[in-house]
Scaffold this motif. Structure first.
Motif: not given
Lengths: 292, 322
Positions: A30-31, A34, A42-43, A244, B158-159, B165, B167, B169, B172
């Motif tokens: 995912t990192l 993105y 970020v997302t 990222n 961090y990933a 968090k 909002n 993944i 979502d």
């Protein structure tokens, strides 16, 4: 429906490993995805862009931190391999010396001790020594190097030791009988035989040193911010898309190394198999010749 | 059932077969060997043993506005040496009116223990699947399992922050699918801390289990199955005893460092997940109370003494192959 036992076991293995690999790689992937996102959020995906890579390579703080981390990691890995080789040698070949248990404990404990304790302990040592020896009074790359060598050499010892244990002593003894001195035995016989372990220990120490945050934070000075320290402080401040991009670069470098080492092992294994096949063929020929 | 011990039976030619260790006669240690011992020994005494003695010493001191920020223990007054030991730090830890310290010790042990069990449950099948694969696929799978731990530790945490968090993944996806109406609170909870610890410490569990499983004598498993053991019984009676040293090594490699973990609870945990590593960090960096931080560290070490000795003995017996 009847399923063969082997097939069942294979299916179970595939299931377990695919779940494990998904768990391990999903966050990293995912990192990476993105990092190509244009949006600062970020997302929330907007557009494909290399914007954050540009920002990353123009960020002098990050580039400086990478330089500091690489330098420390390189010298830590060298020192750790030297100390690790000596320590492994002592553990495998020298028996019953004064303080053997203490020696073993010292070489194992840095691996498992919580980093906050090791970091605090080393800092207090440097502060105490700073009054006597000026090198320790200003903390920076040297104090970080000492701290890293202390825990990396414990890991290096484990890696080198496991190879040294498997070494056949008779070759060394033959060399000694033929008049080779201990130094020559070490550099001509032992070192080439344990070389793969030395390289593995070097790489492990290098990555450990590159990655350490907690111990480093304790012993670092004002002008020695390493890469993990920089990432940590920017992550704590809030999410930043440059991280990222940085993560993707790290993943790329690591996977290139991993792929390279995999190619090497595959090649070595093939060569070994081919040699074994050749030897077997020779033996068959000889056998046939003697039978005639 | 009669107890049959096949413990030392090794089929020649099987993977675990190795020539028996040579008998090493007790001989005098040469000066050269002494020199070899001295380098790592002195390094570790200077940078590992002495620092702990210093922590111990400073834990009996009190903070002062000075450089270094603690009171001296040994002072010379009118030609006489005085040793002043302050026990305030320890009494503070144990009699704190809010019980902050004791609670965070208990919480740390609980989090570390539960994470260890989770790692064991998740790690054992992975190690088994690795150990039973063909050697060519095993190499690449092994590499794939440990590769994430070569990338940056902070980046991996961090990933998970971006995934968990508000909002992030997971929220979502669940919202778009209409499974939930409002985002679930996942970041800054204990759940996030457990995910983080399991994610980062899993390789430390898998590696020793894997090397233990590689040495397992399969004839014992087959015998158990032939004698009618169900898979679960086979697992506990034939596989677990043979991989005991791997289980101990892996569990300790997760449990002991996890007690003092700082980064994971700091980034993924909530305000209430005050683990002892965080307390130590705060006392040291935020409050600049070095003596109290030292006392926290010494108390933590006292808690970990038994698991550390257990790990150490296990490593010695199994020849240090982690």
């Amino acid at each position: 429906m009847y399923i063969k036992k082997e097939t069942k076991s294979l299916m179970l293995r595939v299931l377990i490993l695919s779940l494990a690999l998904t768990f391990l790689y999903l966050p990293i992937m995912t990192l990476v995805v993105y990092s190509f996102n244009e949006s600062k959020m970020v997302t929330v995906w907007t557009n494909f862009s290399f914007k954050w890579y540009q920002a990353l390579f123009n960020n002098t703080a990050i580039i400086t931190a990478v330089g500091i981390s690489l330098t420390i990691a390189f010298f830590s890995a060298i020192a750790s391999v030297i100390i690790g080789t000596l320590a492994a040698f002592v553990m495998v070949r020298v028996h019953r010396f004064f303080g053997e248990s203490a020696f073993l404990l010292f070489m194992t404990a840095p691996m498992i001790l919580p980093e906050v304790i090791s970091g605090l302990a080393l800092l207090l040592l440097f502060v105490t020594l700073g009054d006597i020896i000026p090198v320790f009074s200003d903390r920076g790359m040297i104090t970080i190097w000492i701290a890293h060598v202390t825990f990396c050499s414990a890991y290096a010892t484990v890696v080198i030791r496991s190879r040294l244990v498997e070494l056949d002593v008779s070759i060394e003894e033959a060399a000694k009988d033929l008049g080779a001195g201990p130094m020559k035995v070490f550099f001509v016989i032992i070192l080439p035989a344990i070389m793969p372990a030395e390289i593995a220990a070097f790489l492990l120490s290098f990555t450990m040193s590159m990655d350490d945050l907690v111990i480093t934070s304790f012993v670092a000075g004002p002008n020695s911010t390493t890469l993990p320290m920089l990432i940590f402080s920017s992550v704590r401040r809030g999410l930043s898309p440059e991280i990222n991009a940085l993560a993707s670069v790290i993943v790329l470098v690591v996977s290139m190394f991993a792929f390279g080492s995999w190619i090497l092992t595959v090649r070595k294994q093939k060569r070994k198999e081919r040699n074994q096949a050749l030897v077997a063929a020779e033996l068959r020929k000889e056998k046939a010749a003697t039978h005639q | 059932m009669a107890a049959v011990t096949y413990g030392s039976v090794k089929r020649p030619g099987s993977k675990g077969h190795r020539p028996p260790p040579r008998f090493v006669p007790a001989k005098k240690i040469s000066w050269r060997e002494r020199a070899i011992i001295l380098v790592p020994y002195l390094w570790m005494i200077l940078f590992f043993l002495i620092p702990f003695l210093i922590i111990f010493k400073i834990s009996f001191s009190i903070t002062e506005i000075a450089i270094p920020p603690y009171s001296p223990i040994i002072t010379f007054e009118e030609g006489a040496m005085q040793i002043i030991l302050h026990l305030e730090n320890y009494t503070n830890i144990f009699t704190d009116p809010d019980g902050t310290y004791l609670r965070s010790y208990l919480k740390s042990i609980q989090v570390a223990a539960f994470s260890t069990v989770l790692c064991l449950i998740i790690g054992y099948p992975i190690a088994w699947a690795l150990a039973t694969s063909k050697s060519a696929t095993r190499n690449i799978l092994f590499l794939l399992i440990i590769m994430p731990s070569w990338t940056s530790f902070v980046v991996r945490i961090y990933a998970w922050m971006t995934i968990l968090k508000r909002n992030g993944i997971i929220n979502d996806i669940l919202m778009t699918l209409g499974i939930i109406d409002s985002p679930i609170h996942m970041l800054q909870t204990d759940l996030a801390v457990y995910i983080g610890i399991v994610y980062c410490y899993l390789p430390y569990m898998v590696l020793p289990l894997f090397s233990a499983l590689m040495k397992v004598d399969n004839s014992l498993i087959e015998a158990a199955q032939d004698l009618g053991c169900r898979p679960i019984k086979t697992f506990f009676k034939a596989l677990v005893p043979q991989t005991r040293s791997g289980i101990i090594a892996g569990s300790m490699l997760v449990f002991i460092p996890a007690i003092g973990e700082y980064v994971i609870p700091e980034l993924l945990g909530g305000k209430d997940s005050i683990l002892i590593g965080r307390i130590l960090w705060q006392e040291f960096f935020n409050n600049r109370d070095w003596p109290l931080a030292s006392a926290v560290a010494i108390t933590m070490l006292a808690i970990m003494a038994i698991p550390i000795i257990w790990f150490f003995k296990n490593q010695r017996k199994s020849g240090g192959k982690a």
